[in-house]
Design an enzyme around this catalytic site. Sequence first.
Site, mmCIF file in Angstrom:
data_model
loop_
_atom_site.group_PDB
_atom_site.id
_atom_site.type_symbol
_atom_site.label_atom_id
_atom_site.label_comp_id
_atom_site.label_asym_id
_atom_site.label_seq_id
_atom_site.Cartn_x
_atom_site.Cartn_y
_atom_site.Cartn_z
ATOM 1 N N ALA A 34 -15.025 -32.972 -19.158
ATOM 2 C CA ALA A 34 -15.962 -33.955 -19.705
ATOM 3 C C ALA A 34 -16.701 -33.416 -20.927
ATOM 4 O O ALA A 34 -16.552 -32.255 -21.325
ATOM 5 C CB ALA A 34 -16.944 -34.380 -18.623
ATOM 6 N N HIS A 35 -17.518 -34.282 -21.498
ATOM 7 C CA HIS A 35 -18.250 -33.990 -22.725
ATOM 8 C C HIS A 35 -19.158 -32.774 -22.571
ATOM 9 O O HIS A 35 -19.829 -32.602 -21.554
ATOM 10 C CB HIS A 35 -19.094 -35.204 -23.131
ATOM 11 C CG HIS A 35 -19.996 -35.685 -22.030
ATOM 12 N ND1 HIS A 35 -19.576 -36.533 -21.035
ATOM 13 C CD2 HIS A 35 -21.291 -35.410 -21.774
ATOM 14 C CE1 HIS A 35 -20.580 -36.774 -20.215
ATOM 15 N NE2 HIS A 35 -21.635 -36.103 -20.633
ATOM 16 N N GLY A 36 -19.133 -31.910 -23.574
ATOM 17 C CA GLY A 36 -20.070 -30.803 -23.637
ATOM 18 C C GLY A 36 -19.743 -29.619 -22.761
ATOM 19 O O GLY A 36 -20.547 -28.687 -22.670
ATOM 20 N N GLY B 58 -21.226 -30.971 -19.335
ATOM 21 C CA GLY B 58 -22.070 -29.797 -19.483
ATOM 22 C C GLY B 58 -21.732 -28.629 -18.590
ATOM 23 O O GLY B 58 -22.508 -27.675 -18.502
#
Length: 349
Positions: A245-247, A265
Site C-alpha cells: 500500500a501507499h507509503g 505506512g
Amino acid sequence: MKFSDIISKLEVTNYSLTQNPNNDPEITGMAAIDEATSGTLSYIEGAKFASFIAKTNASALILPQNEAMQAQAQERGIVWMATPEPRLLFAKAIALFYQPYTPTPEIHPTAVIHPTAKIGNDVYIGPHVVIQPGVEIGNGVIIHPNVVIYPGVKIGDRTILHANCTIEERSQIGADCVIHSGAVIGGEGFGFVPTRTGWYKMEQSGYVVLEDRVDIGCNTTIDRPSVGETRVGYDTKIDNLVQIAHGCQIGAGCAIAAQTGMAGGVKLGNRVILAGQVGIANQAKMGDGSTASAQTGILHDVKPGEVVSGTPAIPHKMYLKIAALYSRLPDMYQAFRQSQRQLEEEGKR
C-alpha cells in the site's frame, strides 16, 4: 558437458569431490532429485532429503558437507561435489544450461512512443508498447509487448518489463530490476477522507521508487502515496499477488512471498522475510532480520531478528506450544467438565 567442466565453470573454492576422479559423466541437463534421469545433475540441500540418494537416477549430485550422504552416493557410484551451499551451486549450474529469452534490440513499429521520451542504447521495445511524455529509459532495457509506461517514469539500465505490466506516473525503477506480467507499479493509493455526505478522494501525488536489483512477481501491486514515496530497497524480491500500500518503506534484501498484504505506512527493515499470506496492519514496523511465517497477522511492531507466527502475531516458539495444545483441547475440556461435576456433587452432600 562433463561434470568436471561444470565444476571448473562454477569457480567454486570451498568444496570436496567424489573419491573416484576417473568417473566423469557427461551431463546434459539439470533435474530435481526425485525426477532425475541418467545424464542429469541434481542436488540435496539437507540431511532430511538423504533418502533420495538411494532412489535417484541422477548421474551426479551436489551435496552438503555431510560424510554419510557422500558415502551413500559413493556406494551407488554417483559422482558428487560437496559444498556448504548446494542450492546456490545448483542455481549457478542451471545457468550453464539455460538462458532466458533475450530479444534483439529494436523498436517494434506498433509501439507508441511520445517524442519527449528519452530512449537509451540497445533497448528492445515490443509490439503495442505505450511510452508517454517525459519517460526516460536506460541502456539495455527490455520492454515486452503491451507494457504501458505513464508520464515522468524513469527506468534504469538493463531492467526487464514483462508483457502487460503497467508503470504509472513518476515511478522510478532502478537498474537490473525485473517486473513480471500484470504487475502495476505506482497505482493510486487507497486514499479517501470520510465526510458527512460520503468519501472525499485524496489525490495521490507521490510516487514509487524501486531500487536496483528488485524483482516484482506477476500481478503484484505497489501503490503510490498522497505525498512522498513508497520505496522498495536494493535486491528485495517480491513474489506474485502481493499488495504493497501507499507509503510503505521496504528495506534491502527482503523476501516477500505470495498473497502478502501490507497496509499503508508499513516499514520493513533489511533482510526481512515474509512467508505467504502475511498481513501487516497500518504503520506497523518489522526490524532488520525479522521473519513472519505463513498467514501471520501483524498488528504491532516486530523486533529485529524476531520470528513471529499466528494472528495476532506472537513469538514463533510460543505459537508452536499453543498449536500443540489444539488437538488436546476436547479431552482437556471433558476432563475439566468431569472435575466440575464431581465438585458440584460433593457440594450437594
